[in-house]
Design a protein around this motif. Structure first.
Motif, mmCIF file in Angstrom:
data_model
loop_
_atom_site.group_PDB
_atom_site.id
_atom_site.type_symbol
_atom_site.label_atom_id
_atom_site.label_comp_id
_atom_site.label_asym_id
_atom_site.label_seq_id
_atom_site.Cartn_x
_atom_site.Cartn_y
_atom_site.Cartn_z
ATOM 1 N N ILE A 143 0.587 -0.999 -0.050
ATOM 2 C CA ILE A 143 -0.018 0.094 -0.187
ATOM 3 C C ILE A 143 0.946 0.879 -0.118
ATOM 4 N N ASP A 144 0.855 2.211 -1.219
ATOM 5 C CA ASP A 144 1.394 3.446 -1.235
ATOM 6 C C ASP A 144 0.782 4.215 0.206
ATOM 7 N N GLN A 145 1.351 4.044 1.171
ATOM 8 C CA GLN A 145 0.618 5.293 2.873
ATOM 9 C C GLN A 145 1.946 5.239 3.055
ATOM 10 N N ASP A 146 2.549 6.538 4.278
ATOM 11 C CA ASP A 146 3.210 7.146 4.637
ATOM 12 C C ASP A 146 3.009 6.256 5.741
ATOM 13 N N ALA A 147 1.686 6.556 6.383
ATOM 14 C CA ALA A 147 1.884 5.863 8.049
ATOM 15 C C ALA A 147 2.528 4.266 8.011
ATOM 16 N N PRO A 148 3.046 3.913 8.640
ATOM 17 C CA PRO A 148 3.754 2.934 9.076
ATOM 18 C C PRO A 148 2.595 2.045 9.741
#
Length: 312
Positions: free
Chosen positions: A87-92
């Motif tokens: 998933i291209d998302q900054d939240a780890p």
């Protein structure tokens, strides 16, 4: 055993509410309706969740390191190879979905892969495979069915018992049941979810063989998951229970135990397993979880993430 006891308590609560509101007929109808809705979700949850996150499926060619890591862990766990998504998302964060081990999928965000070492990523993905192995999606579907039936019965009670003239005492009992039962069901549902998280932590420690790596990963991502916005969880708060750590939820109403308690439990598991905490990795890490190529180790003591082996 704790999950079984909590499920029994939830079932007893449903039966008591049905009896209080006037018989078994309405209770059975509510249970069947809730079961139908949750069965639909159970069979389609993986598609719904993955589409919600705009997840992209990867394979041995597009993400050899990450895909190979999941495949190795699945083999250790004795599980069929799940579908693997990024998933291209900054939240780890990371999660597992699917109605059974044969139809499972695991996903991790690019934010998680960017900040963790390979060992820590292995601990996280082993935790998610632990959910698959423990069939937590099935258990939580059962819980959601009963909790949903309790909420439906409570709504029926609000609309159809409000003008009850049989007695003041009966009306008070019905109102208390309507108000208290859904809240109690929510508390039991969260307690079962927390129990399953502890179970997945233990299973993940056993699958990866490195409880300290999972504990280190939890410590790293829990603070960042609170600070970095998660658009999906903000639009759909129910999605928070999917993740390995929750986002923007108080401990009282969280579906996860406090991270500090999970880390302490993992340290106890490590002691039982005779595991020794690994020293911090300052040397070159393995190739990126997303990179299809490998290169020789660069010089310098800088720590590399599983996503960025070259220290860019």
């Amino acid at each position: 055993m704790k999950t079984t006891m909590l499920l029994a308590a939830l079932t007893a609560l449903f039966m008591a509410l049905g009896y209080t509101l006037g018989g078994s007929g309405g209770a059975v109808i509510a249970l069947l309706a809730a079961a139908g809705m949750n069965l639909f979700t159970f069979w389609n949850a993986d598609k719904i969740v993955l589409r919600m996150h705009d997840a992209r499926e990867v394979d041995a060619q597009s993400a050899p390191e990450f895909y190979g890591l999941v495949r190795e862990l699945a083999q250790r766990a004795g599980l069929p190879m799940p579908r693997v998504y990024i998933i291209d998302q900054d939240a780890p964060n990371a999660f597992a979905t699917g109605r059974n081990p044969e139809n499972a999928a695991v996903a991790a965000t690019t934010g998680l892969l960017a900040i963790l070492s390979r060992e820590e990523v292995a601990g996280v993905m082993a935790h998610e495979l632990g959910h698959v192995k423990n069939r937590d999606t099935l258990i939580m579907t059962m819980v959601a069915t009963i909790a949903g039936a309790i909420s439906m019965l409570a709504n029926f009670g609000l609309f159809f018992r409000g003008d009850d003239r049989e007695g003041h005492g009966n009306m008070i009992a019905s109102l208390l049941a309507v108000i208290v039962a859904p809240f109690a069901a929510m508390i039991v549902q969260m307690a079962i979810s927390r129990t399953r998280e502890y179970g997945a932590d233990r299973a993940g420690a056993e699958i990866s063989g490195n409880p300290h790596a999972l504990a280190s990963a939890l410590a790293k991502i829990s603070g960042r998951a609170e600070m970095i916005p998660n658009p999906v969880a903000e639009r759909n708060p129910a999605a928070a229970q999917l993740y390995i750590v929750p986002a923007h939820v108080s401990e009282l109403f969280s579906t996860h135990p406090a991270t500090e308690k999970r880390i302490a439990a993992l340290q106890d598991i490590a002691a039982d397993m005779g595991s020794v905490a690994a020293p911090p990795r300052t040397a070159w890490q393995s190739p990126s979880a997303l990179s299809p190529t490998t290169t020789s180790p660069p010089s310098g003591p800088k720590r590399r993430s599983a996503l960025d082996p070259h220290g860019r």
